[in-house]
Scaffold this motif. Structure first.
Motif, PDB file in Angstrom:
ATOM      1  N   TRP A   1    -126.232 -19.557 -44.328  1.00  0.00           N
ATOM      2  CA  TRP A   1    -125.276 -18.410 -44.367  1.00  0.00           C
ATOM      3  C   TRP A   1    -125.611 -17.147 -45.107  1.00  0.00           C
ATOM      4  O   TRP A   1    -125.362 -15.983 -44.410  1.00  0.00           O
TER       5      TRP A   1
ATOM      6  N   GLU B   1    -120.056 -28.237 -41.388  1.00  0.00           N
ATOM      7  CA  GLU B   1    -121.043 -27.402 -40.677  1.00  0.00           C
ATOM      8  C   GLU B   1    -122.140 -28.544 -40.429  1.00  0.00           C
ATOM      9  O   GLU B   1    -122.729 -28.337 -39.156  1.00  0.00           O
TER      10      GLU B   1
ATOM     11  N   SER C   1    -116.801 -17.584 -48.288  1.00  0.00           N
ATOM     12  CA  SER C   1    -117.162 -16.654 -47.259  1.00  0.00           C
ATOM     13  C   SER C   1    -117.224 -15.182 -47.487  1.00  0.00           C
ATOM     14  O   SER C   1    -116.452 -14.469 -46.866  1.00  0.00           O
TER      15      SER C   1
ATOM     16  N   SER D   1    -122.342 -22.092 -35.135  1.00  0.00           N
ATOM     17  CA  SER D   1    -121.637 -22.655 -36.483  1.00  0.00           C
ATOM     18  C   SER D   1    -120.198 -23.144 -35.919  1.00  0.00           C
ATOM     19  O   SER D   1    -119.683 -22.328 -35.419  1.00  0.00           O
TER      20      SER D   1
ATOM     21  N   TRP E   1    -127.151 -25.273 -46.049  1.00  0.00           N
ATOM     22  CA  TRP E   1    -125.991 -24.252 -45.255  1.00  0.00           C
ATOM     23  C   TRP E   1    -125.856 -22.863 -46.023  1.00  0.00           C
ATOM     24  O   TRP E   1    -125.942 -22.079 -45.587  1.00  0.00           O
TER      25      TRP E   1
ATOM     26  N   ALA F   1    -123.897 -14.512 -42.394  1.00  0.00           N
ATOM     27  CA  ALA F   1    -122.871 -15.038 -41.537  1.00  0.00           C
ATOM     28  C   ALA F   1    -121.421 -14.721 -41.935  1.00  0.00           C
ATOM     29  O   ALA F   1    -120.637 -14.796 -40.944  1.00  0.00           O
TER      30      ALA F   1
END
Length: 825
Positions: A18, A735, A118, A746, A14, A23
């Motif tokens: 991303w 996820e 993130s 997502s 993942w 993402a």
RNA sequence: GCCCUGGUGGCGGAAUCGGUAGACGCGUUGGACUUAAAAUCCAAUUGGGUGUAUAACUCAGUGCCAGUUCAAGUCUGGCCCAGGGCACCA
């Protein structure tokens, strides 16, 4: 869906998705409200430590939670990459600080990505890169033009080991904040930023920050150190026309002055010394110079001093008193001279006692008058021996006496701050060069803006000692004067790294701008930071400097807000076995090992689990193990139900009792978790609630055989809700599970679940029955019952009767839907 | 010395408004499964006492001492201890 949890594989998978999809890229133009979540950016020291993991996980969960709640979230990262460790490493290994820094950034970037954070990597800022420090230099020039940057010769803090000067804020207990060596005083010409111009507003505006902890605000207020008092001028008897001004917060004690002290470094001390006293005064001053700050400022040291031989005249009563020099007077504070009142100041008392100086009581508590023979009287009281002010309260007299001094021309009201200007020059290589040149003809000349950045030279010998490596460059120092074109020399000092970090959060709003530090519209759109997260060690340093920068840049017209950080969360330390993790103690935990053995989701879950964010967190291997087991348990719950789960489930009420109870538990969890996050980000209780929800689903399932259609709808609702709730923390697991169960997009683009107030409570209530305040019975009751019905129910209880029989009921208290207390005698 | 924060089981900690003290977890103990182990699951776990000892009951208990209240971990006053900050700032 695989039966067992395999974090290493899914996390890698993942993280790549991303990254490839960008993402977490943030766009400036959306209709959503903005939310700026920020962690204090790291110094690229080599590897992440657990303090970083804690800091970034907290902010990441906040960012993800806000995103799910409909905000356009800005969550960037960068590098505070100038500074001494890089230069020291270069000196030791003959390497270059730039390479060392780049390698560390590369490694730590990899680690940040492994943690599943993130970030919008397109907004990364690195303070040691010319595209950033160009603007640090540009901002310095703007401050210079405004008179907020200036050069002066002053007594400054010098760390011999680091071979540089330090700001006051960087001296802790008389020692260097970085290397712990004892700091010396030196007289040097240095660059300062005029933070003192903002002392008052920096203090006042703390009230505009309800989202900051009081501890930080109080620390800043103390550091600024505002006091109000009077400036009084005393004529010198022996030298006509000469005056000694003193600052005092106790003008009410002027009638009690019996001597006056000036600091050994006082500028007029030689003039004030008589020939007979000269030798003794010189010797005393020489001794004071030799002393370290630590010795000098120690309060338990016996106070010493010598008389100067001259006298001052008290303008209030005509009395004469002697002048002394003593090292308990500090040259940097006030005027460097102190009026001494032994009766009402503990320090003056000690000094007067040692040298047999007279004492005169001028304030008394009428009930318990003291002659001040044994100790100074510092409490409020009534004025005595003070001429026209006798009988007045001393608080009123402060004003009245100062007013008299104003009226008669020997004093004024004065506000004094302890904050000093910020010394920003450093005699080091690895920092942003201060963009000025020195011309013999034209003096100090700022480098023209179009010539920025002033690049760090590469032809530098890092192995030199005793001077800054930058001075070994053959190309850097000699230049031409921008004013007359003649030969000139560049400033070789670089800026304190805290200058770079005082504006980096602004750059995130427009990180790639090549024409300005940031666009005004964008900076006003994204700032102030909605939630700032970092360590308490910056309570004064970085947080005070950043507040100053924001206000100064506002006054320069570069932005329109006046506080940079709306909400501040100061996270506690990560401890191991009760003490701070450190290499020297050998109690560090390497994040890489945790990622490898358990995965990032376990690390994230654990670092949030045991303590509230603001409190210290004790790392334990068993705790990590426990979190890993929990994620396995979550995984099994999901995988074993995969065949029962549909994304488009539908709940049709009324449900059977057991199903209704599970649905209620889900709503209770949504409500509780949402509230805990809103309420100061109490992630430790959030995680307890994850566990409660998982336990509830397992319990429900344990009582079922084959699932019928209603069961399947209910379990779909429960598990899909669980995945959403846990997704800000277990970012990879959620996820993967979401995707395996048929999620088309997502999980991190999903909305945060909402709760229904009617469903977020139990179907019945447990009535607490007390007799005389003690618990005697619990009764399951319908929540529709009235107070009287609850009372009747309580009185029927056989357990209650045991305690009420034969006694009189005095009164009964009913808390609706909750409790009945029967008071008996 | 001044200022701030905290003090709850063996441990980390929980407890909107004063209303079931100890949620959730760690650890420990016992049990199930297994040839065995790991993993998993079940149960117990503040202390003392009564007890038919698998029940049931009872007293005490949130650093200490007072107070307010029908009711206090929570409010008030006074202390004690720990951690942090400032400190010869006139």
């Amino acid at each position: 869906m695989k039966e067992s949890y395999y974090p290493q594989e899914i996390e890698k998978k993942w993280q790549k998705v991303w990254e490839d999809n960008k993402a977490f890229k943030t766009y400036d133009d959306t209709d959503k409200p903005k939310y700026f979540a920020l962690s204090m950016f790291p110094y690229p020291s080599g590897k992440l430590h657990m303090g970083h993991v804690r800091n970034y996980t907290i902010t990441d969960v906040i960012a993800r939670y806000k995103k799910m709640n409909g905000f356009n979230v800005l969550h960037p990262i960068g590098w505070d990459s100038f500074g001494l460790p890089a230069e020291n490493a270069a000196m030791q290994h003959g390497a270059n600080p730039e390479n060392w820094t780049d390698e560390n950034i590369a490694y730590m970037t990899k680690q940040l990505k492994m943690l599943g954070l993130s970030y919008d990597w397109d907004r990364e800022v690195t303070t040691c890169k010319p595209d950033y420090y160009k603007w640090t230099q540009w901002l310095f020039l703007q401050l210079y033009k405004k008179g907020l940057a200036y050069k002066k010769e002053a007594a400054v803090n010098w760390c011999d080991k680091c071979a540089t000067v330090l700001a006051n804020e960087q001296v802790i207990d008389g020692k260097c904040w970085r290397c712990d060596s004892v700091v010396e005083k030196k007289y040097l010409s240095q660059w300062f930023l005029k933070i003192t111009d903002y002392a008052e507003v920096l203090l006042e505006d703390l009230d505009k920050l309800p989202g900051w902890g009081d501890n930080v605000k109080i620390m800043q207020a103390n550091w600024i150190g505002k006091s109000q008092g009077a400036l009084l001028k005393f004529k010198v008897k022996e030298i006509p026309g000469m005056e000694v001004p003193v600052y005092t917060t106790r003008p009410d004690t002027v009638y009690g002055i019996t001597y006056l002290v000036v600091a050994p470094e006082y500028k007029d001390i030689e003039k004030l010394t008589t020939p007979e006293n000269k030798a003794a005064v010189e010797e005393y001053r020489a001794n004071a110079r030799k002393m370290t700050e630590i010795e000098r400022l120690s309060t338990d040291r016996v106070k010493t001093g010598v008389p100067l031989g001259t006298h001052c005249i008290n303008p209030f009563n005509g009395e004469e008193f002697p002048l002394w020099t003593a090292d308990y007077a500090l040259v940097e504070y006030g005027t460097g001279a102190v009026m001494a009142v032994p009766t009402h100041d503990t320090r003056d008392f000690d000094f007067a006692k040692k040298y047999n100086l007279p004492k005169k009581v001028v304030i008394e508590n009428p009930e318990t008058p003291s002659d001040c023979k044994d100790e100074a009287y510092t409490e409020p009281g009534v004025m005595v021996n003070s001429g026209e002010f006798n009988g007045m309260s001393n608080e009123d007299a402060k004003k009245a006496i100062t007013q008299k001094a104003v009226d008669e021309g020997f004093g004024e009201f004065k506000t004094q701050y302890r904050l000093r200007d910020w010394l920003v020059s450093r005699q080091r290589y690895w920092g942003a060069p201060i963009p000025v040149v020195y011309c013999e003809k034209c003096g100090i000349q700022p480098v023209p803006e179009e010539q920025l950045p002033v690049l760090l030279p590469k032809d530098v010998d890092f192995t030199v000692t005793g001077k800054s490596p930058i001075t070994t460059s053959k190309t850097f120092v000699n230049t031409t004067c921008p004013c007359c074109g003649g030969p000139a020399k560049r400033e070789t000092d670089t800026m304190d790294t805290f200058v770079c970090s005082s504006w980096y959060y602004l750059r995130y709003s427009d990180a790639k701008n090549a024409n300005a530090p940031f666009d005004k519209k964008l900076v006003n759109k994204w700032l102030p930071v909605d939630q700032y997260v970092g360590g308490i060690e910056h309570a004064i340093l970085h947080l005070l400097y950043s507040r100053f920068f924001t206000k100064a840049l506002r006054d320069l017209g570069l932005l329109d807000f006046d506080e940079p950080f709306k909400n501040l969360l100061t996270q506690g330390m990560v401890l191991k076995d009760g003490s701070k993790m450190s290499k020297s103690k050998g109690n560090t935990v390497d994040p890489d090992e945790i990622f490898e053995n358990y995965g990032a989701d376990t690390a994230r879950l654990f670092i949030l689990s045991d303590s509230p964010p603001a409190r210290d967190f004790d790392w334990s291997d068993a705790g990590v193990e426990g979190c890993y087991k929990f994620l396995n348990r979550v995984w099994r719950l999901i995988s074993s139900n995969a065949k029962n789960i549909t994304m488009d489930y539908k709940l049709e009420f009324p449900l059977r009792k057991d199903n209704d109870d599970l649905v209620r538990n889900v709503h209770i969890a949504i409500k509780g978790i949402s509230n805990d996050i809103s309420n100061d980000f109490q992630f430790n209780t959030v995680i307890s609630k994850y566990r409660e929800l998982v336990n509830a689903i397992y319990d429900w399932q344990g009582k079922k055989g084959e699932l019928d259609n209603e069961d399947k709808q209910v379990v779909s609702f429960a598990i899909l809700s669980l995945i959403k709730l846990i997704s800000p923390v277990a970012v990879h697991l959620s996820e993967e599970a979401w995707s395996e169960l048929g999620g088309k997009t997502s999980i991190h683009d999903e909305e945060w679940p909402k709760w229904d107030e009617n469903l977020a409570k139990a179907s019945s209530i447990t009535l607490i029955v007390q007799v005389n305040g003690k618990l005697r019975d619990k009764i399951e009751a319908d929540e529709t019952l009235s107070d009287d019905e609850l009372k009747a129910l309580a009185l029927e209880s056989s357990k209650v009767k045991e305690f009420t029989d034969g006694k009189t009921i005095v009164k009964t208290i009913v808390v609706p839907k909750k409790l009945v207390n029967i008071v008996v005698k």
